[in-house]
Design an enzyme around this catalytic site. Structure first.
Site, short mmCIF file in Angstrom:
data_model
loop_
_atom_site.label_atom_id
_atom_site.label_comp_id
_atom_site.label_asym_id
_atom_site.label_seq_id
_atom_site.Cartn_x
_atom_site.Cartn_y
_atom_site.Cartn_z
N ASP A 99 72.64 3.91 -0.21
CA ASP A 99 71.46 4.02 0.66
C ASP A 99 71.85 3.59 2.08
OD1 ASP A 99 70.04 4.45 -1.66
OD2 ASP A 99 69.34 2.37 -1.79
N1 URA Z 1 71.49 1.53 -6.01
C1 URA Z 1 70.65 1.46 -4.96
O1 URA Z 1 69.49 1.13 -5.14
N2 URA Z 1 71.12 1.72 -3.74
C2 URA Z 1 72.40 2.06 -3.50
O2 URA Z 1 72.78 2.29 -2.35
C3 URA Z 1 73.27 2.13 -4.59
C4 URA Z 1 72.79 1.86 -5.83
#
Ligand code: URA
Length: 250
Positions: free
Chosen positions: A115
């Site tokens: 993310d």
């Molecule tokens: N899980 C998440 O919630 N975000 C990420 O970036 C990776 C795994």
């Protein structure tokens, strides 16, 4: 075969000790020792002869059971993606992307995504087969995250996460869970999963009542982020690449 021909004189075939040395295993002398000790296999067969020639583009070479990448054009890096940077090599909306931090000229692709708000380990490579296997759920490569949540947390939180919860797109669970650090209400937990659905760690922790405040990926299969600072990248070692291959059965 005439001895004075160059290394690539016969259809790309190169002496095994040179191929190993070029791949970063060590000096030619050291590589000869490895071959002599029977620690090197080519296409599944042990090779003891130093003179053996192989095609570095196609030969599958292992040293002590670990695959050695011998294709000269292959590149393997890891980067510590800073928070606020998108996990792509460019961004139509002009936000900072991985390309702003990649310091090498080769065209690389990122192995999976994080993310924008998550920082941490992303692998970059031009090895399509390896990248495919590392991200495909059927290979089940584990990823480890450090998540900051607000406590106090119940004693059975780890058990609940490992037992699994139902999210809107199906069941999800942690493979491993432990408290990493605790100072007051701020708790850092370590959570390991082998799947990569979008926002999976955030959704999982929210579902059990502990929304994530900060998230970082610290391991991807056998590769550890270690002390690499956000925004920095480094080439993987020969050993790390061998471990990645092993993790996905190559
Ligand atoms: N899980 C998440 O919630 N975000 C990420 O970036 C990776 C795994």
């Amino acid at each position: 075969m005439s001895e004075n021909k160059g290394p690539n004189a016969d259809d790309g075939l190169v002496r095994l000790q040179k191929v190993l040395a070029d791949a970063g295993i060590g000096s030619r002398r050291h590589c000869e020792e490895l071959i002599g000790e029977g620690r090197v296999t080519v296409d599944g067969k042990k090779v003891f002869r130093f003179g053996e020639k192989v095609d570095p583009q196609t030969a599958v070479i292992h040293v002590d059971g670990a695959r050695v990448e011998t294709r000269a054009e292959m590149r393997y890096y890891m980067i510590n993606k800073p928070r606020g940077v998108v996990s792509t090599m460019s961004d139509e909306r002009g936000r900072k992307s991985l390309a702003d931090y990649v310091e090498v000229p080769e065209r690389l692709f990122h192995v999976g995504r994080l993310d924008t708000d998550t920082e941490g380990l992303i692998l970059l490579t031009n090895d399509g087969e390896l990248a495919h296997r590392l991200t495909h759920p059927s290979f089940g490569v584990e990823k480890k995250y450090l998540a900051e949540i607000h406590g106090p947390i119940p004693r059975d939180l780890g058990r609940r996460l490992k037992a699994g919860v139902t999210l809107e797109d199906g069941p999800a669970k942690a493979d491993k869970f432990r408290i990493f650090d605790q100072s007051g209400r701020r708790i850092l937990v370590e959570i390991t999963l082998h799947e990569g659905r979008k926002h999976i760690v955030r959704r999982l922790l929210k579902e059990v009542g502990f929304p994530v405040q900060q998230l970082a990926r610290v391991e991807f299969g056998p590769i550890k982020l270690g002390l690499l600072k956000p925004g920095n990248m480094r080439a993987l070692t020969v050993k790390e690449v061998g471990e990645l291959y092993k993790a996905v059965g190559l």
